[in-house]
Design a protein around this motif. Structure first.
Motif, short mmCIF file in Angstrom:
data_model
loop_
_atom_site.label_atom_id
_atom_site.label_comp_id
_atom_site.label_asym_id
_atom_site.label_seq_id
_atom_site.Cartn_x
_atom_site.Cartn_y
_atom_site.Cartn_z
N ARG A 182 0.84 -1.21 0.00
CA ARG A 182 0.00 0.00 0.00
C ARG A 182 0.86 1.25 0.00
O ARG A 182 0.64 2.19 -0.78
CB ARG A 182 -0.90 -0.01 1.24
CG ARG A 182 -1.74 1.25 1.46
CD ARG A 182 -2.15 1.35 2.92
NE ARG A 182 -0.99 1.54 3.79
CZ ARG A 182 -0.97 1.20 5.09
NH1 ARG A 182 -2.01 0.65 5.65
NH2 ARG A 182 0.14 1.41 5.80
N ASP A 183 1.88 1.29 0.85
CA ASP A 183 2.68 2.50 0.99
C ASP A 183 3.58 2.72 -0.21
O ASP A 183 3.83 3.87 -0.61
CB ASP A 183 3.50 2.42 2.28
CG ASP A 183 2.63 2.52 3.52
OD1 ASP A 183 1.48 3.00 3.40
OD2 ASP A 183 3.08 2.11 4.61
N ARG A 186 1.48 4.22 -2.87
CA ARG A 186 1.23 5.64 -2.62
C ARG A 186 2.35 6.49 -3.21
O ARG A 186 2.09 7.52 -3.85
CB ARG A 186 1.11 5.89 -1.12
CG ARG A 186 0.87 7.36 -0.78
CD ARG A 186 0.65 7.57 0.70
NE ARG A 186 0.37 8.97 1.01
CZ ARG A 186 0.03 9.42 2.21
NH1 ARG A 186 -0.08 8.59 3.23
NH2 ARG A 186 -0.21 10.71 2.39
N TYR A 234 -6.52 -0.59 -1.31
CA TYR A 234 -5.64 0.34 -0.60
C TYR A 234 -6.44 1.57 -0.18
O TYR A 234 -7.17 2.15 -1.00
CB TYR A 234 -4.48 0.79 -1.50
CG TYR A 234 -3.59 -0.33 -1.98
CD1 TYR A 234 -3.44 -1.52 -1.25
CD2 TYR A 234 -2.87 -0.21 -3.18
CE1 TYR A 234 -2.61 -2.54 -1.70
CE2 TYR A 234 -2.05 -1.23 -3.63
CZ TYR A 234 -1.92 -2.39 -2.90
OH TYR A 234 -1.11 -3.39 -3.35
N TYR A 236 -6.12 5.40 1.79
CA TYR A 236 -5.16 6.42 2.21
C TYR A 236 -5.87 7.50 3.02
O TYR A 236 -7.05 7.79 2.80
CB TYR A 236 -4.48 7.03 0.98
CG TYR A 236 -3.73 6.00 0.17
CD1 TYR A 236 -2.58 5.40 0.65
CD2 TYR A 236 -4.20 5.60 -1.09
CE1 TYR A 236 -1.89 4.45 -0.09
CE2 TYR A 236 -3.53 4.64 -1.83
CZ TYR A 236 -2.38 4.07 -1.33
OH TYR A 236 -1.71 3.10 -2.05
N MET A 240 -5.56 11.60 -2.73
CA MET A 240 -4.28 11.41 -3.40
C MET A 240 -4.08 12.39 -4.55
O MET A 240 -2.95 12.74 -4.87
CB MET A 240 -4.15 9.97 -3.89
CG MET A 240 -4.02 8.96 -2.75
SD MET A 240 -2.70 9.38 -1.57
CE MET A 240 -1.26 9.31 -2.62
#
Length: 320
Positions: A182-183, A186, A234, A236, A240
């Motif tokens: 996930r990170d 990003r 995912y 956040y 984004m």
């Protein structure tokens, strides 16, 4: 711990320089005039939080290194990973932690297949840095964050936290991720649209900062990746698209993504990992990615092979 940093460009040079300045046992792998200058005069870092730093750090070529490392940072381009695998293999053992810091997604997972018995994480980095002259790295801005973690489970959580503490002691913001896929995605949602839009229009960052078609194209690419992220589950804490616009607007207008520079030189580039891979991901998920399709069609003409590798199965390790 003993650190080996493979690649002494903007990312690897800053990692190695900060660690050396903090008194850590670190060796840099470099080459050419950059290596000669580091050996002769030390490594010079401009624009750090503490001003200019000149540090003496052991540096050598990949072929010259004969030691073993507890932590290996891989800071090369995606198309150079295959070349440095023999070095990683002989410099590591079952206690070594290998942390790839690349723009291309899933590099650690692919490297782990070739490095059985080693702990290979995935990771990403937030920093703006570049070789300004042989032996010198210029860092722009205050941000210097490394995010890394295991893909499954937390079998080496204590070890990864120990590394993070040493990095923080060297003034590097280190984060051990609880979901590195996930990170890493990003970070990909920033660097991939930036590289693709900049190369598509052949513009530096200033061209994406101003209102107009290039900025709208950047936004469309972020939205396509956001749809992929959503399909993968995912989540956040921020919007984004707004986050991506904020980040590019904070960059120097003359900043140019390295993929764009490599394409103009006519050599190897990270086109496959940064532009063609989103097309493959979207198709696999049954999604539409017209912006990335456009970028792939145009930028494929600039690749050194003169072909679109998205038409073929990607190499299991290399990006191009």
């Amino acid at each position: 711990m003993k650190y080996l940093v493979i690649g002494a460009g903007g990312t690897g040079g800053c990692i190695g320089g900060y660690l050396a300045d903090a008194g850590r046992d670190v060796t840099l792998i470099a080459r050419g005039k950059h290596l000669e200058a580091i050996r002769r005069d030390g490594l010079v870092l401009h624009g750090t939080r503490r001003g200019e730093l000149r540090v003496r750090v052991p540096a050598c070529t990949a072929g010259e290194f004969t030691g073993r490392a507890d932590v290996i940072f891989v800071c090369v381009k995606g198309y150079s990973v295959e070349e440095i695998l023999p070095l990683v293999e002989r410099a590591s053992d079952e206690r070594t932690v290998v942390i790839p810091i690349l723009n291309v997604l899933g590099t650690g997972e692919r490297m782990a297949i070739r490095l059985p018995g080693r702990t290979v994480t995935d990771g990403c980095i937030y920093i703006v840095g570049y070789i300004s002259s042989p032996g010198e790295i210029t860092q722009s801005g205050e941000v210097f964050r490394i995010v890394y973690g295991e893909r499954e489970g937390n079998a080496h959580a204590v070890r990864l936290q120990e590394i993070a503490e040493e990095l923080r002691g060297a003034d590097i913001d280190a984060v051990v991720s609880d979901d590195i896929r996930r990170d890493a995605f990003r970070k990909f949602m920033l660097v991939s649209p930036m590289a693709a839009a900049g190369a598509y229009f052949d513009l530096p960052m200033g061209g994406l900062q101003a209102p107009g078609e290039p900025r709208e194209f950047f936004k469309s690419l972020v939205r396509e990746l956001a749809a992929i992220a959503d399909a993968k589950g995912y989540r956040y804490p921020v919007d984004m698209l707004a986050d991506g616009l904020r980040r590019i607007d904070g960059m120097s207008p003359d900043t140019t993504a390295s993929m764009q520079k490599d394409l103009k030189k006519g050599g190897a580039s990270e086109l496959d990992g940064l532009v063609l891979e989103p097309v493959r991901m979207a198709r696999a998920l049954g999604l539409s990615a017209p912006g990335y399709e456009r970028a792939a069609d145009r930028l494929g003409e600039l690749s050194s092979r003169g072909e679109l590798s998205r038409k073929f199965p990607p190499d299991p390790l290399q990006s191009v």
